[in-house]
Design a protein around this motif. Sequence first.
Motif, PDB file in Angstrom:
ATOM      1  N   TRP A 287       8.035   6.435 -11.686  1.00  0.00           N
ATOM      2  CA  TRP A 287       9.302   5.710 -11.846  1.00  0.00           C
ATOM      3  C   TRP A 287       9.494   4.605 -10.788  1.00  0.00           C
ATOM      4  CZ3 TRP A 287       8.778  10.832 -10.387  1.00  0.00           C
ATOM      5  CH2 TRP A 287       9.104  11.153  -9.069  1.00  0.00           C
ATOM      6  N   CYS A 288       8.482   4.429  -9.911  1.00  0.00           N
ATOM      7  CA  CYS A 288       8.573   3.449  -8.813  1.00  0.00           C
ATOM      8  C   CYS A 288       8.776   2.031  -9.342  1.00  0.00           C
ATOM      9  CB  CYS A 288       7.271   3.520  -8.016  1.00  0.00           C
ATOM     10  SG  CYS A 288       7.122   2.285  -6.738  1.00  0.00           S
ATOM     11  N   HIS A 289       9.613   1.256  -8.643  1.00  0.00           N
ATOM     12  CA  HIS A 289       9.874  -0.135  -9.030  1.00  0.00           C
ATOM     13  C   HIS A 289       8.983  -1.132  -8.264  1.00  0.00           C
ATOM     14  CE1 HIS A 289      13.388   1.180 -11.208  1.00  0.00           C
ATOM     15  NE2 HIS A 289      13.948   1.679 -10.125  1.00  0.00           N
TER      16      HIS A 289
ATOM     17  N   MET B 109      14.525   8.452   4.555  1.00  0.00           N
ATOM     18  CA  MET B 109      13.366   9.163   4.003  1.00  0.00           C
ATOM     19  C   MET B 109      13.646   9.645   2.586  1.00  0.00           C
ATOM     20  SD  MET B 109      11.393  12.513   5.445  1.00  0.00           S
ATOM     21  CE  MET B 109      10.724  13.618   4.213  1.00  0.00           C
ATOM     22  N   ASP B 110      12.743   9.273   1.683  1.00  0.00           N
ATOM     23  CA  ASP B 110      12.834   9.746   0.305  1.00  0.00           C
ATOM     24  C   ASP B 110      12.367  11.193   0.230  1.00  0.00           C
ATOM     25  OD1 ASP B 110      13.644   7.307  -0.712  1.00  0.00           O
ATOM     26  OD2 ASP B 110      11.612   6.658  -1.212  1.00  0.00           O
ATOM     27  N   VAL B 111      13.152  12.016  -0.424  1.00  0.00           N
ATOM     28  CA  VAL B 111      12.689  13.362  -0.782  1.00  0.00           C
ATOM     29  C   VAL B 111      12.537  13.329  -2.293  1.00  0.00           C
ATOM     30  CG1 VAL B 111      13.140  15.831  -0.622  1.00  0.00           C
ATOM     31  CG2 VAL B 111      13.972  14.297   1.172  1.00  0.00           C
ATOM     32  N   LYS B 112      11.286  13.256  -2.711  1.00  0.00           N
ATOM     33  CA  LYS B 112      11.011  12.915  -4.117  1.00  0.00           C
ATOM     34  C   LYS B 112      11.298  14.050  -5.078  1.00  0.00           C
ATOM     35  CE  LYS B 112       9.110   8.941  -3.049  1.00  0.00           C
ATOM     36  NZ  LYS B 112       9.841   7.725  -3.408  1.00  0.00           N
ATOM     37  N   LEU B 113      10.961  15.268  -4.647  1.00  0.00           N
ATOM     38  CA  LEU B 113      10.959  16.418  -5.550  1.00  0.00           C
ATOM     39  C   LEU B 113      11.161  17.683  -4.717  1.00  0.00           C
ATOM     40  CD1 LEU B 113       7.773  15.432  -7.577  1.00  0.00           C
ATOM     41  CD2 LEU B 113      10.040  15.711  -8.599  1.00  0.00           C
TER      42      LEU B 113
ATOM     43  N   LEU C 261       3.512  -3.541  -4.779  1.00  0.00           N
ATOM     44  CA  LEU C 261       3.198  -3.053  -3.429  1.00  0.00           C
ATOM     45  C   LEU C 261       2.388  -1.760  -3.454  1.00  0.00           C
ATOM     46  CD1 LEU C 261       6.769  -3.628  -2.000  1.00  0.00           C
ATOM     47  CD2 LEU C 261       4.730  -4.906  -1.323  1.00  0.00           C
ATOM     48  N   VAL C 262       2.160  -1.234  -4.657  1.00  0.00           N
ATOM     49  CA  VAL C 262       1.507   0.076  -4.781  1.00  0.00           C
ATOM     50  C   VAL C 262       0.154  -0.022  -5.486  1.00  0.00           C
ATOM     51  CG1 VAL C 262       1.728   2.372  -5.849  1.00  0.00           C
ATOM     52  CG2 VAL C 262       3.721   1.307  -4.764  1.00  0.00           C
ATOM     53  N   MET C 263       0.094  -0.774  -6.571  1.00  0.00           N
ATOM     54  CA  MET C 263      -1.122  -0.812  -7.380  1.00  0.00           C
ATOM     55  C   MET C 263      -2.129  -1.779  -6.748  1.00  0.00           C
ATOM     56  SD  MET C 263      -0.075   1.258  -9.627  1.00  0.00           S
ATOM     57  CE  MET C 263      -1.213   1.217 -10.987  1.00  0.00           C
TER      58      MET C 263
ATOM     59  N   CYS D 101      10.054  -1.723   4.731  1.00  0.00           N
ATOM     60  CA  CYS D 101       9.920  -0.939   3.489  1.00  0.00           C
ATOM     61  C   CYS D 101       8.486  -1.034   2.982  1.00  0.00           C
ATOM     62  CB  CYS D 101      10.825  -1.508   2.396  1.00  0.00           C
ATOM     63  SG  CYS D 101      12.527  -1.636   2.879  1.00  0.00           S
ATOM     64  N   GLY D 102       8.231  -0.315   1.908  1.00  0.00           N
ATOM     65  CA  GLY D 102       6.912  -0.410   1.286  1.00  0.00           C
ATOM     66  C   GLY D 102       7.063  -0.457  -0.212  1.00  0.00           C
ATOM     67  N   GLY D 103       6.021   0.110  -0.827  1.00  0.00           N
ATOM     68  CA  GLY D 103       4.886   0.866  -0.329  1.00  0.00           C
ATOM     69  C   GLY D 103       5.290   1.940   0.689  1.00  0.00           C
ATOM     70  N   GLU D 104       4.313   2.328   1.483  1.00  0.00           N
ATOM     71  CA  GLU D 104       4.568   3.306   2.535  1.00  0.00           C
ATOM     72  C   GLU D 104       4.147   2.709   3.881  1.00  0.00           C
ATOM     73  OE1 GLU D 104       6.307   5.832   3.050  1.00  0.00           O
ATOM     74  OE2 GLU D 104       5.524   5.973   5.079  1.00  0.00           O
TER      75      GLU D 104
ATOM     76  N   GLY E 186       0.823  -1.205   0.000  1.00  0.00           N
ATOM     77  CA  GLY E 186       0.000   0.000   0.000  1.00  0.00           C
ATOM     78  C   GLY E 186       0.854   1.251   0.000  1.00  0.00           C
ATOM     79  N   CYS E 187       0.440   2.228  -0.807  1.00  0.00           N
ATOM     80  CA  CYS E 187       1.173   3.494  -0.831  1.00  0.00           C
ATOM     81  C   CYS E 187       0.200   4.631  -1.142  1.00  0.00           C
ATOM     82  CB  CYS E 187       2.293   3.468  -1.874  1.00  0.00           C
ATOM     83  SG  CYS E 187       3.393   4.897  -1.708  1.00  0.00           S
ATOM     84  N   ASN E 188       0.468   5.793  -0.558  1.00  0.00           N
ATOM     85  CA  ASN E 188      -0.376   6.973  -0.802  1.00  0.00           C
ATOM     86  C   ASN E 188       0.229   7.905  -1.850  1.00  0.00           C
ATOM     87  OD1 ASN E 188       1.744   7.573   0.876  1.00  0.00           O
ATOM     88  ND2 ASN E 188       0.599   8.923   2.226  1.00  0.00           N
ATOM     89  N   PHE E 189       1.391   7.554  -2.393  1.00  0.00           N
ATOM     90  CA  PHE E 189       1.994   8.330  -3.475  1.00  0.00           C
ATOM     91  C   PHE E 189       1.894   7.512  -4.755  1.00  0.00           C
ATOM     92  CE2 PHE E 189       5.267  11.263  -1.136  1.00  0.00           C
ATOM     93  CZ  PHE E 189       4.248  11.792  -0.373  1.00  0.00           C
ATOM     94  N   TYR E 190       2.108   8.195  -5.858  1.00  0.00           N
ATOM     95  CA  TYR E 190       2.185   7.497  -7.143  1.00  0.00           C
ATOM     96  C   TYR E 190       3.363   8.113  -7.897  1.00  0.00           C
ATOM     97  CZ  TYR E 190       0.975   5.744 -11.749  1.00  0.00           C
ATOM     98  OH  TYR E 190       1.015   5.123 -12.981  1.00  0.00           O
ATOM     99  N   CYS E 191       4.514   7.472  -7.747  1.00  0.00           N
ATOM    100  CA  CYS E 191       5.708   7.952  -8.448  1.00  0.00           C
ATOM    101  C   CYS E 191       5.828   7.097  -9.706  1.00  0.00           C
ATOM    102  CB  CYS E 191       6.955   7.776  -7.593  1.00  0.00           C
ATOM    103  SG  CYS E 191       6.768   8.394  -5.898  1.00  0.00           S
TER     104      CYS E 191
ATOM    105  N   THR F 112      10.612   5.484   4.453  1.00  0.00           N
ATOM    106  CA  THR F 112       9.348   6.225   4.380  1.00  0.00           C
ATOM    107  C   THR F 112       9.414   7.325   3.344  1.00  0.00           C
ATOM    108  OG1 THR F 112       7.750   7.535   5.659  1.00  0.00           O
ATOM    109  CG2 THR F 112      10.054   7.760   6.295  1.00  0.00           C
ATOM    110  N   ASN F 113       8.223   7.702   2.843  1.00  0.00           N
ATOM    111  CA  ASN F 113       8.163   8.860   1.948  1.00  0.00           C
ATOM    112  C   ASN F 113       7.891  10.150   2.734  1.00  0.00           C
ATOM    113  OD1 ASN F 113       5.363   8.869   2.469  1.00  0.00           O
ATOM    114  ND2 ASN F 113       4.839   7.864   0.546  1.00  0.00           N
ATOM    115  N   GLY F 114       7.828  10.041   4.046  1.00  0.00           N
ATOM    116  CA  GLY F 114       7.727  11.237   4.886  1.00  0.00           C
ATOM    117  C   GLY F 114       6.338  11.851   4.957  1.00  0.00           C
TER     118      GLY F 114
HETATM  119  S1  SF4 Z   1       8.469   5.149  -4.987  1.00  0.00           S
HETATM  120 FE1  SF4 Z   1       7.850   4.835  -2.854  1.00  0.00          FE
HETATM  121  S2  SF4 Z   1       6.423   6.523  -2.446  1.00  0.00           S
HETATM  122 FE2  SF4 Z   1       6.606   6.391  -4.657  1.00  0.00          FE
HETATM  123  S3  SF4 Z   1       4.902   5.047  -5.305  1.00  0.00           S
HETATM  124 FE3  SF4 Z   1       6.715   3.737  -5.012  1.00  0.00          FE
HETATM  125  S4  SF4 Z   1       6.560   2.991  -2.913  1.00  0.00           S
HETATM  126 FE4  SF4 Z   1       5.184   4.772  -3.091  1.00  0.00          FE
END
Ligand code: SF4
Length: 233
Positions: A33-35, A123-127, A39-41, A73-76, A26-31, A101-103
Amino acid sequence: MQIGGIQKLTLIDFPGKIACTVFLAGCNFYCPWCHSRELVMPKEIKKLPKVSEKDFLDFLEERRGLLEGVAICGGEPTLNKELPSFCQKIKTLGFSVKLDTNGSNPVMLNELISNGLVDYVAMDVKLPFERYVEVCNTEDKAFDVQQSINILKTGKADYEFRTTVVPGVHFRDDILKIARWISPAKKYYLQNFRPEKTIDPEFEKFTPYPMEFLTEVQQAIAPFFEVCQVRSL
Ligand code: SF4
């Protein structure tokens, strides 16, 4: 809380520790480029094999004396309200805990750190601050990320910030903006993007930046940090 997988041994996910990794779905972001599509979709999450918390804790019990830590790890992971009790159970078994975490959940991050339930946070700092809406669809999340940065910088738990640098998404100026935003800070890593198994398949066609580019940016921002390095993923 859904455990989406376990990596039984890692020498790289938890700095200085022989560890295993547990992935929470589970994740609340949608990056794009995420691998970690699985764990996200939501559709992919449904296909994951079921691993119960008990199964995982039994596995840890068997690894006492062999492993030193658990990377979560996650996801978040902080989307799970059970995370503090999960960390507590892991610590009771004698393992150190690292959180990725994505913070986006400073309240839980603060709870985990204040109660000594995590030893290391990555902690990822995405942008840059003003571009967060591109990965989370709401401008408010940048303020949550800001709060998490502030919490980590109090230094109550060891921590690192990190950014995966993606061609076409991050330009030199974006990294400089992020560095100015989070600095001064202890550790900041620039991670080169790998064009493999991305959520948006278009990103698999992207060519990563040459290491020379990342090294040049790293040298420009290094004075803002105690440690600043380029890390290959
Ligand atoms: S990179 Fe991290 S924060 Fe972004 S969608 Fe993937 S798991 Fe979520």
